[in-house]
Design an enzyme around this catalytic site. Sequence first.
Site, PDB file in Angstrom:
ATOM      1  N   LYS A   1      15.527 -14.815  -9.198  1.00 25.99           N
ATOM      2  CA  LYS A   1      15.343 -13.781 -10.231  1.00 25.99           C
ATOM      3  C   LYS A   1      14.506 -14.339 -11.366  1.00 25.99           C
ATOM      4  O   LYS A   1      13.570 -13.708 -11.830  1.00 25.99           O
ATOM      5  CB  LYS A   1      16.730 -13.368 -10.740  1.00 25.99           C
ATOM      6  CG  LYS A   1      16.944 -11.944 -11.081  1.00 25.99           C
ATOM      7  CD  LYS A   1      17.258 -11.022  -9.943  1.00 25.99           C
ATOM      8  CE  LYS A   1      16.257 -11.001  -8.854  1.00 25.99           C
ATOM      9  NZ  LYS A   1      16.622 -10.207  -7.730  1.00 25.99           N
TER      10      LYS A   1
ATOM     11  N   HIS B   1      21.510 -36.736  -4.414  1.00 23.63           N
ATOM     12  CA  HIS B   1      20.666 -37.193  -3.303  1.00 23.63           C
ATOM     13  C   HIS B   1      19.181 -36.973  -3.584  1.00 23.63           C
ATOM     14  O   HIS B   1      18.400 -36.768  -2.666  1.00 23.63           O
ATOM     15  CB  HIS B   1      21.080 -36.493  -2.008  1.00 23.63           C
ATOM     16  CG  HIS B   1      22.504 -36.782  -1.622  1.00 23.63           C
ATOM     17  ND1 HIS B   1      22.949 -38.043  -1.310  1.00 23.63           N
ATOM     18  CD2 HIS B   1      23.590 -35.979  -1.557  1.00 23.63           C
ATOM     19  CE1 HIS B   1      24.249 -38.003  -1.036  1.00 23.63           C
ATOM     20  NE2 HIS B   1      24.672 -36.755  -1.192  1.00 23.63           N
TER      21      HIS B   1
ATOM     22  N   ARG C   1       5.644  -0.165  -5.925  1.00 22.56           N
ATOM     23  CA  ARG C   1       5.573  -0.976  -4.706  1.00 22.56           C
ATOM     24  C   ARG C   1       4.627  -2.158  -4.858  1.00 22.56           C
ATOM     25  O   ARG C   1       4.654  -3.079  -4.051  1.00 22.56           O
ATOM     26  CB  ARG C   1       5.117  -0.113  -3.534  1.00 22.56           C
ATOM     27  CG  ARG C   1       6.073   1.029  -3.237  1.00 22.56           C
ATOM     28  CD  ARG C   1       5.481   1.957  -2.216  1.00 22.56           C
ATOM     29  NE  ARG C   1       5.316   1.290  -0.934  1.00 22.56           N
ATOM     30  CZ  ARG C   1       6.217   1.296   0.027  1.00 22.56           C
ATOM     31  NH1 ARG C   1       7.359   1.943  -0.147  1.00 22.56           N
ATOM     32  NH2 ARG C   1       6.007   0.685   1.163  1.00 22.56           N
TER      33      ARG C   1
ATOM     34  N   LYS D   1       7.254  -4.728  -4.100  1.00 27.27           N
ATOM     35  CA  LYS D   1       8.643  -4.328  -3.899  1.00 27.27           C
ATOM     36  C   LYS D   1       9.014  -4.358  -2.425  1.00 27.27           C
ATOM     37  O   LYS D   1      10.086  -4.777  -2.047  1.00 27.27           O
ATOM     38  CB  LYS D   1       8.833  -2.919  -4.481  1.00 27.27           C
ATOM     39  CG  LYS D   1      10.227  -2.339  -4.289  1.00 27.27           C
ATOM     40  CD  LYS D   1      11.228  -3.078  -5.149  1.00 27.27           C
ATOM     41  CE  LYS D   1      12.638  -2.566  -5.005  1.00 27.27           C
ATOM     42  NZ  LYS D   1      13.584  -3.635  -5.378  1.00 27.27           N
TER      43      LYS D   1
ATOM     44  N   ASN E   1      -2.220   2.230   5.623  1.00 27.44           N
ATOM     45  CA  ASN E   1      -1.315   1.119   5.320  1.00 27.44           C
ATOM     46  C   ASN E   1      -1.176   0.299   6.587  1.00 27.44           C
ATOM     47  O   ASN E   1      -1.073   0.875   7.677  1.00 27.44           O
ATOM     48  CB  ASN E   1       0.081   1.620   4.935  1.00 27.44           C
ATOM     49  CG  ASN E   1       0.089   2.356   3.609  1.00 27.44           C
ATOM     50  OD1 ASN E   1      -0.919   2.413   2.914  1.00 27.44           O
ATOM     51  ND2 ASN E   1       1.244   2.915   3.268  1.00 27.44           N
ATOM     52  N   GLY E   2      -1.123  -1.017   6.453  1.00 31.05           N
ATOM     53  CA  GLY E   2      -0.954  -1.849   7.640  1.00 31.05           C
ATOM     54  C   GLY E   2      -2.175  -2.696   7.891  1.00 31.05           C
ATOM     55  O   GLY E   2      -3.018  -2.876   7.000  1.00 31.05           O
TER      56      GLY E   2
ATOM     57  N   CYS F   1       0.822  -1.217   0.000  1.00 27.47           N
ATOM     58  CA  CYS F   1       0.000   0.000   0.000  1.00 27.47           C
ATOM     59  C   CYS F   1       0.853   1.263   0.000  1.00 27.47           C
ATOM     60  O   CYS F   1       1.974   1.264   0.514  1.00 27.47           O
ATOM     61  CB  CYS F   1      -0.865   0.039   1.245  1.00 27.47           C
ATOM     62  SG  CYS F   1      -1.945  -1.369   1.421  1.00 27.47           S
TER      63      CYS F   1
ATOM     64  N   GLU G   1      10.746 -15.007 -10.261  1.00 29.11           N
ATOM     65  CA  GLU G   1       9.886 -13.863  -9.949  1.00 29.11           C
ATOM     66  C   GLU G   1       9.487 -13.059 -11.190  1.00 29.11           C
ATOM     67  O   GLU G   1       8.376 -12.552 -11.240  1.00 29.11           O
ATOM     68  CB  GLU G   1      10.436 -12.983  -8.821  1.00 29.11           C
ATOM     69  CG  GLU G   1      11.753 -12.311  -9.035  1.00 29.11           C
ATOM     70  CD  GLU G   1      12.236 -11.539  -7.788  1.00 29.11           C
ATOM     71  OE1 GLU G   1      11.436 -11.216  -6.890  1.00 29.11           O
ATOM     72  OE2 GLU G   1      13.444 -11.250  -7.723  1.00 29.11           O
TER      73      GLU G   1
ATOM     74  N   GLU H   1      19.967 -16.969  -5.762  1.00 27.05           N
ATOM     75  CA  GLU H   1      19.533 -15.649  -6.234  1.00 27.05           C
ATOM     76  C   GLU H   1      19.170 -15.712  -7.724  1.00 27.05           C
ATOM     77  O   GLU H   1      18.188 -15.109  -8.158  1.00 27.05           O
ATOM     78  CB  GLU H   1      20.644 -14.620  -5.946  1.00 27.05           C
ATOM     79  CG  GLU H   1      20.462 -13.248  -6.568  1.00 27.05           C
ATOM     80  CD  GLU H   1      19.185 -12.522  -6.167  1.00 27.05           C
ATOM     81  OE1 GLU H   1      18.498 -12.938  -5.221  1.00 27.05           O
ATOM     82  OE2 GLU H   1      18.863 -11.532  -6.844  1.00 27.05           O
TER      83      GLU H   1
ATOM     84  N   TRP I   1      -2.982  -2.650  -1.495  1.00 24.97           N
ATOM     85  CA  TRP I   1      -2.583  -4.050  -1.677  1.00 24.97           C
ATOM     86  C   TRP I   1      -3.476  -4.812  -0.699  1.00 24.97           C
ATOM     87  O   TRP I   1      -3.349  -4.664   0.511  1.00 24.97           O
ATOM     88  CB  TRP I   1      -1.102  -4.192  -1.326  1.00 24.97           C
ATOM     89  CG  TRP I   1      -0.594  -5.599  -1.240  1.00 24.97           C
ATOM     90  CD1 TRP I   1      -0.712  -6.456  -0.179  1.00 24.97           C
ATOM     91  CD2 TRP I   1       0.135  -6.319  -2.234  1.00 24.97           C
ATOM     92  NE1 TRP I   1      -0.110  -7.644  -0.462  1.00 24.97           N
ATOM     93  CE2 TRP I   1       0.422  -7.595  -1.706  1.00 24.97           C
ATOM     94  CE3 TRP I   1       0.577  -6.010  -3.519  1.00 24.97           C
ATOM     95  CZ2 TRP I   1       1.124  -8.560  -2.410  1.00 24.97           C
ATOM     96  CZ3 TRP I   1       1.286  -6.976  -4.216  1.00 24.97           C
ATOM     97  CH2 TRP I   1       1.557  -8.240  -3.671  1.00 24.97           C
TER      98      TRP I   1
HETATM   99  C1  G6P Z   1      10.309  -8.504  -1.580  1.00 29.17           C
HETATM  100  C2  G6P Z   1      10.937  -8.196  -2.922  1.00 29.17           C
HETATM  101  C3  G6P Z   1      12.302  -8.880  -3.021  1.00 29.17           C
HETATM  102  C4  G6P Z   1      13.177  -8.446  -1.864  1.00 29.17           C
HETATM  103  C5  G6P Z   1      12.500  -8.733  -0.514  1.00 29.17           C
HETATM  104  C6  G6P Z   1      13.248  -8.099   0.648  1.00 29.17           C
HETATM  105  O1  G6P Z   1       9.975  -9.848  -1.496  1.00 29.17           O
HETATM  106  O2  G6P Z   1      10.105  -8.647  -3.964  1.00 29.17           O
HETATM  107  O3  G6P Z   1      12.924  -8.517  -4.239  1.00 29.17           O
HETATM  108  O4  G6P Z   1      14.397  -9.107  -1.939  1.00 29.17           O
HETATM  109  O5  G6P Z   1      11.191  -8.172  -0.503  1.00 29.17           O
HETATM  110  O6  G6P Z   1      13.188  -6.710   0.514  1.00 29.17           O
HETATM  111  P1  G6P Z   1      14.157  -5.704   1.245  1.00 29.17           P
HETATM  112  O7  G6P Z   1      13.614  -4.351   0.897  1.00 29.17           O
HETATM  113  O8  G6P Z   1      14.052  -5.992   2.720  1.00 29.17           O
HETATM  114  O9  G6P Z   1      15.519  -5.949   0.736  1.00 29.17           O
END
Ligand code: G6P
Length: 607
Positions: free
Chosen positions: A486, A505, A27, A602, A99-100, A2, A489, A482, A73
């Site tokens: 990537k 295994h 966001r 985000k 928000n929250g 949000c 997502e 990672e 959101w």
């Molecule tokens: C969300 C984002 C990720 C990010 C994670 C942690 O899940 O989609 O890309 O790595 O949050 O976010 P931060 O702002 O704490 O690094």
Amino acid sequence: MCGIVGYVGGGQAAPILLEGLHRLEYRGYDSAGLALAEGDKLQVIKAAVRVGELRERVGDGHTAPVGLAHTRWATHGEPTDINAHPHTDAGGRVAVVHNGMLENAEELREELLAAGVTPGSETDTELLAHLIAAELDGTESLEDAVRAVLRRVDGAYGIAVLDATRPTELVVARDGSPIVLGIGDGEMFVASDVAALVRHTQRVVYLDDGELATISAGDYRTSTLGANRTAKTTTTVDVTDEDYRLGDYTNYMHKEIHEQPTAVRRAVLGRLDDRFATAHLGGLQQDARELRSFRSVKLLGCGSAYYVAQLGANLIEEWARIPADAEPASEFRYRNPVIDPDALYIAVSQSGETKDTLAAVQELKRKGGRVIGVVNAPGSTIARECGSGIYLHAGPEVSVASTKAVTNMTVCFAMLGLLLGRMRDLSVARGRGIVSALDALPKAIEDVLAAEEAIAEVAERFSWAARMFFIGRVWYWPVAREGALKLKEISYVHAEAYQAAELKHGPLALIDSGMPSVVLVGDDELLAKNVATLEQIKARGGPVIAVTNAEIPADLADAVIRVPRVHPELDPIVFTIALQLFGYHIATALGREIDKPRNLAKSVTVE
Ligand code: G6P
């Protein structure tokens, strides 16, 4: 997640609010809306639409100089027009954006029903509007009415409230969800994220948990939930609107991938010391004696930040010879961890607002743990809660898929590992090697970026795959994780990371011609082992994409992505960047919406 924007001033609120919402789109959200005080009536326009569509619905001609707006959101209730914010009371006098999440929403809803008020939406936010309106009947001040209601609320909130009969002020408050005031010239702004403010002002005031503010065009005053006045300092943020512009790029992820050489230069600027072969990290409040006293290091983060934390733990352990490990902040906070008074805890976060990471920091502080932050967003909640730490200096990151922040996190851990190492047994010669590798890193990243076309070609060749393995060992295991994250997502291709030796295994059972494996082969003492891994996969008919800086037998890979060599322990950074481009080009080939992947946000500010 949000987003909140508010405005009080001499201009027209509507375009300013809509522009602010546009800046918060990154966001992630599912609906949007705004409320304006026109005359002494509220005009509310909201729907489960994108901000562009909302802009069309709002149209021109709104002259109101005050208003608030929101991107939602969904938490309480589906993403529908009715559940979109702002919410109002039955009489349409009070508008609230929030928000929250309120934990005692059910209790408050029952109370309203008993008083004959039937909320129209499923949201917890609407309850606040009804309750504040009821309080306003008995008080002269909007701030007092908001305060009275917030004292009865459990849970997290950042809110902004507008009373149509007081079209010269807004009241905002926070507890667990950020609110920032932006100070203009004869106008005031409010937002949940500085991204929505920097077009208008660089001068901001961060509210603390349990604080309220009443803002008018030329002034603001802050106080606690207990009605005590508080004194605030104004901070100048060094982010401008320019930093959020896309320029010639078609999306932010691509732009941010290409910003990495500059971002790394900024991260190391003034922090590397050739003479003593160490690093200077001015944000660390701990003196040398304290930094030497830690007997272990624990890194905590979520998503990409957690994977990078794993790489960071390896760097610290290797160079400083202090036992170090990483754990998802979400697991840590819920498992009643034993806090070691002799350990250094590190919270890692791009946004500095991730709820689970923040909760881990709060749990640590409550139990007397020593915690620092490795954070990108200056003034963010985690940065302020930690009080001490290392800023990434990556600049604002807009794309949901993190790239330049990931790289700068690793660079910051490298500098911390160097600093801690040089206080212990890391030799001057080894320290010098690390300093010059960090200096050389931007150029090596440029070389990876220059190979983009070749990487894109490999990605396109394999974009038929519905599933992929990412395989790495030791230094390349977090890189594999990672890389897989990537890819999944942004492309929605099922990607799983495995340690090379673990393949036999179980996962080998999945290898066939439909399961390509991206294998990370570093030129290190494990090279022969990794070549054996390639053989194992090929022998079972699995296509292999090797990412490597070593010489490997040509018949063992169906495609090779070559990366430059920088330094044995820093090479994982350049491999990570190659995998960013690989994932990016698969997602592009599949026609995905790169910057707004489905179901993701985000900054995850809910639990
Ligand atoms: C969300 C984002 C990720 C990010 C994670 C942690 O899940 O989609 O890309 O790595 O949050 O976010 P931060 O702002 O704490 O690094």
